[in-house]
Write an enzyme that holds these catalytic residues in place. Sequence first.
Site, short mmCIF file in Angstrom:
data_model
loop_
_atom_site.label_atom_id
_atom_site.label_comp_id
_atom_site.label_asym_id
_atom_site.label_seq_id
_atom_site.Cartn_x
_atom_site.Cartn_y
_atom_site.Cartn_z
N GLU A 140 0.81 -1.22 0.00
CA GLU A 140 0.00 0.00 0.00
C GLU A 140 0.85 1.27 0.00
O GLU A 140 0.50 2.25 -0.67
CB GLU A 140 -0.94 0.00 1.21
CG GLU A 140 -2.14 -0.92 1.10
CD GLU A 140 -1.79 -2.39 1.32
OE1 GLU A 140 -2.64 -3.25 1.07
OE2 GLU A 140 -0.65 -2.66 1.76
N HIS A 209 -9.92 -5.99 10.12
CA HIS A 209 -10.71 -5.74 8.91
C HIS A 209 -12.00 -4.99 9.20
O HIS A 209 -12.88 -4.90 8.35
CB HIS A 209 -11.04 -7.07 8.22
CG HIS A 209 -9.86 -7.74 7.60
ND1 HIS A 209 -8.91 -8.39 8.35
CD2 HIS A 209 -9.47 -7.86 6.30
CE1 HIS A 209 -7.99 -8.90 7.56
NE2 HIS A 209 -8.29 -8.58 6.31
#
Length: 404
Positions: A140, A209
Amino acid sequence: MSAIIHGAGAATALTTFHSKKLVARSRTNLPGRSKRCIVASGSDDGSKSFGSSSSLSLRHSHKLIPNNAVATKVDTSATTGHELLLFEALQEGLEEEMDRDPHVCVMGEDVGHYGGSYKVTKGLADKFGDLRVLDTPICENAFTGMGIGAAMTGLRPVIEGMNMGFLLLAFNQISNNCGMLHYTSGGQFTIPVVIRGPGGVGRQLGAEHSQRLESYFQSIPGIQMVACSTPYNAKGLMKAAIRSENPVILFEHVLLYNLKEKIPDEEYICNLEEAEMVRPGEHITILTYSRMRYHVMQAAKILVNKGYDPEVIDIRSLKPFDLYTIGNSVKKTHRVLIVEECMRTGGIGASLTAAINENFHDYLDAPVMCLSSQDVPTPYAGTLEEWTVVQPAQIVTAVEQLCQ
């Protein structure tokens, strides 16, 4: 890499690119405030970077705001339209902007031929090619930085985080580069980048998550944040974010992707700095966004049966706040309840509470109340997970307390 993408995009252009024709009008340039969608047209003078929410509030703090001047949704019942799921609306908006502007490109993990983890980019790689829909390694920090660099060269990248929690790995790029380069370069660079992806508490996705990153990013200067909640505003906000000259983070909730709604066939965009009036009312203002909009509306049905008349506003713009619409409602109801899925400590609700107390304290008949998620990691167990998030029954109880 950005130069390669830029060259490929320019080679496919059919007409000369004029950046001033592609900028959505900012709210300060709009002729009126009665509609929440804008006909897709270019700005005469381009877009300017927005100021802080405090400067926005000062602009309206001394103006007399009529009680009926609230943002309303355009009535689409009499117009032609088509039904889309929320993820399909995002995909349609993205595809339309890629058709319209060859400088728009997409990058992220599995966004190519796989179509993205929630299929928002499905079919785009086949249509636009692998350079405009770029699959990246699982890194990322690297591909977010690449996207920001590409924006500096004139592209309009849409960066997808497979899960918003993963973007913490790119926090340095988003904070020190994405948000500040326009300022630190003395205005030499604009960063027209969109960072988007799924987040929020899902169904037993576990703590890592189930992140809500609004509170992390709200303090970064130069970043604009919006949260979609319906297929209609998902498409409109996607298109507006891509056209903006500011870096925009678009928050999508993992549990809302399969919502279905009829949206217009004609082109439209939504104002990035405007809230949506979901339900007009007289007794109390309930401010919410994203998934909590639906918990609030469940509670509103119960409250109406009990004789209460709540006004529900989806704030949509998390930074800056639409203090025009919010203040107009506070002046009418004199009571405010904020409902969010963000964490209580340092969350969007805390910032919104401070803004309301600072700007509209004299209009309040009761303290502002905020219902937020508990300050704990989201449990995996379904029953415990539900306990950490605000439920409709809690909203009903809070309204009853405030209206006593």
